[in-house]
Scaffold this motif. Structure first.
Motif, PDB file in Angstrom:
ATOM      1  N   SER A 196     -13.488   3.668   3.340  1.00  0.00           N
ATOM      2  CA  SER A 196     -13.072   2.609   4.253  1.00  0.00           C
ATOM      3  C   SER A 196     -13.709   1.318   3.761  1.00  0.00           C
ATOM      4  O   SER A 196     -14.796   0.947   4.170  1.00  0.00           O
ATOM      5  CB  SER A 196     -13.504   2.927   5.684  1.00  0.00           C
ATOM      6  OG  SER A 196     -13.043   1.943   6.587  1.00  0.00           O
ATOM      7  N   GLY A 212      -8.624  11.949   7.297  1.00  0.00           N
ATOM      8  CA  GLY A 212      -7.501  11.291   7.955  1.00  0.00           C
ATOM      9  C   GLY A 212      -7.477  11.482   9.455  1.00  0.00           C
ATOM     10  O   GLY A 212      -8.527  11.667  10.094  1.00  0.00           O
ATOM     11  N   LYS A 218      -5.881   7.908  -1.928  1.00  0.00           N
ATOM     12  CA  LYS A 218      -6.526   6.791  -1.265  1.00  0.00           C
ATOM     13  C   LYS A 218      -7.129   5.896  -2.345  1.00  0.00           C
ATOM     14  O   LYS A 218      -7.792   6.383  -3.267  1.00  0.00           O
ATOM     15  CB  LYS A 218      -7.605   7.263  -0.289  1.00  0.00           C
ATOM     16  CG  LYS A 218      -8.012   6.167   0.694  1.00  0.00           C
ATOM     17  CD  LYS A 218      -8.575   6.744   1.982  1.00  0.00           C
ATOM     18  CE  LYS A 218      -8.735   5.627   3.018  1.00  0.00           C
ATOM     19  NZ  LYS A 218      -9.253   6.120   4.294  1.00  0.00           N
ATOM     20  N   GLU A 233       0.825  -1.211   0.000  1.00  0.00           N
ATOM     21  CA  GLU A 233       0.000   0.000   0.000  1.00  0.00           C
ATOM     22  C   GLU A 233       0.855   1.256   0.000  1.00  0.00           C
ATOM     23  O   GLU A 233       0.536   2.243  -0.679  1.00  0.00           O
ATOM     24  CB  GLU A 233      -0.942  -0.015   1.201  1.00  0.00           C
ATOM     25  CG  GLU A 233      -1.924  -1.169   1.178  1.00  0.00           C
ATOM     26  CD  GLU A 233      -2.818  -1.214   2.406  1.00  0.00           C
ATOM     27  OE1 GLU A 233      -3.342  -0.158   2.809  1.00  0.00           O
ATOM     28  OE2 GLU A 233      -2.974  -2.316   2.973  1.00  0.00           O
TER      29      GLU A 233
END
Length: 440
Positions: free
Chosen positions: A294, A282, A116, A98
């Motif tokens: 999420s 964040g 993201k 990631e």
């Protein structure tokens, strides 16, 4: 046409329609978008070619709704994905992959400061809208009405003909503006003073050519009125250029959303933007936190591995330049065929070289779904499938030559239908229809 040539596809399509609403998991791939008697169900693909369940081979355009920019089963991407999934695909904590993917993406798109990841474009574009509303404290979203799609979510679908199930209160929170007209945007801000949170648009819009410095001036205008700009790079990102079409235009939007080609067809999308705005979702903000993205599969390994491999191939092989060269060669090869057939006013090749589409016009020079059906059907019967002429980096000279012959074969059928004033005899069933319509 041999009755059995597409029998497997016809049978599989009927089974899909009985089990899956709309007969496909994406409306643009549905049975109402292709000629009914010869709409291939794909079994496999390699490079710029695909094979259907009956064993028929095609040159494919618009692969994966423009997502497969390198070509199907690109060896470097396939190798990277296989190597990664052997190490595991999802974990209870962030994986090193990631971090590596975020670093690779932001190095490729240096105008953006944070990123993201998710799995589809709708999610990241809706997340961008949510951030803009949180940042500005405003509710109204303005979308470009000359561009066809931004999200499956209510804030956008409520603007289309398929608005069933979306409350009026939600629909009233989205307004529209035309592409390339700063005056219209200025008037929109004046009509909704202090209410517009953001402008949402693609950096470029099909065959429409924006005024010089349009995107930069649009960002300045939005900021002048306290709004943000969200640029949708789903089609343009990695296709126009690795860094995105906004960078080519010299503009720095507040937020950008990427998907499609960034993973060569694998499921990965990205929300990127200014740190100040992104941090609202964040841990380093003093403002009320935004529940941003999420998702269980947002950082699933296969997509991120495909993203990183696609970036590597892009840099090594000059992918944007190759796609543009392929499209230019295709346009140059098709244009004289269309002109020699006397169809230049009825069958048009439009758009950037890297994003070619065809327009099918009837005897009155109006866009025609029946003539689109006729043309697509003739292409399929001659080994070419796709809703456009959007090509990948894998397209070859032989593919272009075969496409030319397919169009040459389609031309007299198109001409005869024009002379009759009726295309219905050459459709193989009902005409294709627009995706966004109120009734089936």
């Amino acid at each position: 046409m041999s009755a059995g040539r597409y029998a497997g596809s016809v049978e599989a399509a009927a089974r899909l329609r009985a089990l899956v609403p709309g007969g496909a998991h994406t409306y643009a791939k549905g049975p109402d978008q292709y000629p009914l008697d010869c709409a291939p169900i794909i079994a496999r693909g390699r490079g710029a070619r695909v094979w259907d369940v009956d064993g028929n081979e095609y040159i494919e355009y618009g692969s994966g709704l423009r997502s497969v920019i390198l070509g199907h089963a690109h060896p470097r991407v396939t190798e990277a994905v296989c190597e990664q999934i052997r190490l595991g695909t999802n974990f209870v904590r962030p994986a090193m992959l990631e971090l590596e993917a975020a670093e690779a993406f932001l190095a490729a798109v240096p105008t953006m400061e944070m990123v993201k990841f998710a799995k589809n474009g709708s999610d990241v574009t809706t997340a961008a809208v949510k951030l803009a509303r949180a940042q500005t404290g405003r509710d109204v979203v303005a979308v470009c009405t000359d561009q066809p799609f931004f999200s499956t979510d209510d804030w956008f679908i409520g603007t289309t003909a398929m608005d069933a199930g979306i409350p009026r209160a939600i629909r009233e929170l989205t307004v529209g503006f035309p592409y390339g007209d700063l005056g219209a945007v200025r008037a929109l801000f004046e009509a909704h003073p202090g209410r517009i949170a953001c402008l949402v648009l693609e950096a470029e819009s099909g065959a429409l050519v924006p005024p010089e410095n349009y995107l930069r001036d649009l960002v300045d205008l939005a900021h002048e009125h306290g709004a943000l700009v969200v640029v949708d790079e789903m089609i343009t990102g990695f296709r126009w250029a690795l860094e995105g079409a906004h960078a080519l235009a010299g503009a720095v939007p507040d937020l950008c959303t990427f998907g499609k080609g960034i993973g060569n067809g694998y499921a990965v999308s990205a929300l990127a933007g200014r740190r100040e705005v992104m941090e609202l979702g964040g841990l380093d903000t003093d403002d009320d936190r935004v529940f941003l993205l999420s998702t269980t599969h947002g950082a699933e390994s296969a997509g991120l591995a495909a993203l990183m491999a696609t970036i590597e191939v892009h840099r090594a092989e000059g992918v944007s330049e190759r796609i543009a060269a392929n499209g230019r060669a295709l346009r140059e090869a098709l244009t004289p065929v269309i002109e020699d057939a006397g169809l230049a006013e009825h069958l048009k090749i439009l758009g950037r070289d890297c994003n070619l589409v065809f327009a099918t016009l009837d005897g009155d020079h109006l866009p025609s779904q029946p003539f689109r059906t006729l043309f697509m059907r003739q292409l399929i019967l001659h080994g070419v499938v796709g809703p456009s002429f959007v090509c990948s980096a894998a397209l070859t000279e032989a593919d272009i030559a075969q496409t030319v012959e397919a169009v040459r074969a389609a031309a007299p059928v198109y001409t005869a239908a024009l002379e009759r004033g009726d295309a219905s005899a050459d459709l193989g069933g009902p005409s294709v229809k627009p995706v966004f319509r109120r009734r089936a």
